[in-house]
Design a protein around this motif. Structure first.
Motif, mmCIF file in Angstrom:
data_model
loop_
_atom_site.group_PDB
_atom_site.id
_atom_site.type_symbol
_atom_site.label_atom_id
_atom_site.label_comp_id
_atom_site.label_asym_id
_atom_site.label_seq_id
_atom_site.Cartn_x
_atom_site.Cartn_y
_atom_site.Cartn_z
ATOM 1 N N PRO A 194 -40.130 -1.527 -10.326
ATOM 2 C CA PRO A 194 -40.698 -0.186 -10.255
ATOM 3 C C PRO A 194 -39.606 0.871 -10.337
ATOM 4 N N ASP B 287 -40.827 6.870 -10.892
ATOM 5 C CA ASP B 287 -42.172 7.434 -11.044
ATOM 6 C C ASP B 287 -43.261 6.377 -10.898
ATOM 7 N N ALA B 288 -42.954 5.262 -10.265
ATOM 8 C CA ALA B 288 -43.922 4.165 -10.178
ATOM 9 C C ALA B 288 -45.170 4.573 -9.414
ATOM 10 N N TRP B 289 -45.031 5.379 -8.378
ATOM 11 C CA TRP B 289 -46.206 5.791 -7.599
ATOM 12 C C TRP B 289 -47.144 6.633 -8.458
ATOM 13 N N ARG B 290 -46.592 7.456 -9.365
ATOM 14 C CA ARG B 290 -47.419 8.328 -10.202
ATOM 15 C C ARG B 290 -48.037 7.548 -11.350
ATOM 16 N N THR B 291 -47.261 6.646 -11.926
ATOM 17 C CA THR B 291 -47.752 5.913 -13.082
ATOM 18 C C THR B 291 -48.568 4.687 -12.710
ATOM 19 N N SER B 292 -48.710 4.390 -11.435
ATOM 20 C CA SER B 292 -49.474 3.205 -11.043
ATOM 21 C C SER B 292 -50.953 3.366 -11.375
ATOM 22 N N TRP C 286 -52.110 4.742 -14.117
ATOM 23 C CA TRP C 286 -52.298 4.679 -15.565
ATOM 24 C C TRP C 286 -52.733 3.275 -15.966
ATOM 25 N N ARG D 16 -52.895 -0.132 -18.295
ATOM 26 C CA ARG D 16 -51.876 -0.919 -19.009
ATOM 27 C C ARG D 16 -52.014 -0.701 -20.501
ATOM 28 N N ARG D 17 -50.932 -0.752 -21.204
ATOM 29 C CA ARG D 17 -50.949 -0.553 -22.658
ATOM 30 C C ARG D 17 -51.009 -1.857 -23.376
#
Length: 84
Positions: free
Chosen positions: A71, A74-79, A81, A83-84
């Protein structure tokens, strides 16, 4: 019996022992020698430095094979989102 075993008990009474501590410069009184003895005893009884854990090889890591990364900041913010 002494702390060293029987070897210390067989010494003759007239035989001189070498001092463990020796004041080289200055005049140390009993308090100074006692403080020095306490510090040296504590230092000798303290545990030694611990070894750092061995590094893990990246090529052998299951997370690396699966593409999982550590992580980031910015892992807390992007968690949230997807998966691509």
């Amino acid at each position: 019996m002494t702390a060293r075993g029987d070897a210390g008990a067989t010494r003759e009474a007239g035989e001189a022992r070498r001092p463990v501590l020796r004041v080289v410069r200055g005049r140390a009184d009993a308090v100074d020698v006692a403080a020095l003895t306490a510090v040296l005893t504590a230092r000798l009884q303290a545990p030694g430095p611990t070894r750092a854990p061995a590094p893990v090889a990246v090529w052998d890591s299951p997370a690396h094979r699966l593409g999982v990364t550590a992580p980031g900041p910015d892992a807390w913010r992007t968690s949230g989102w997807g998966r691509r």
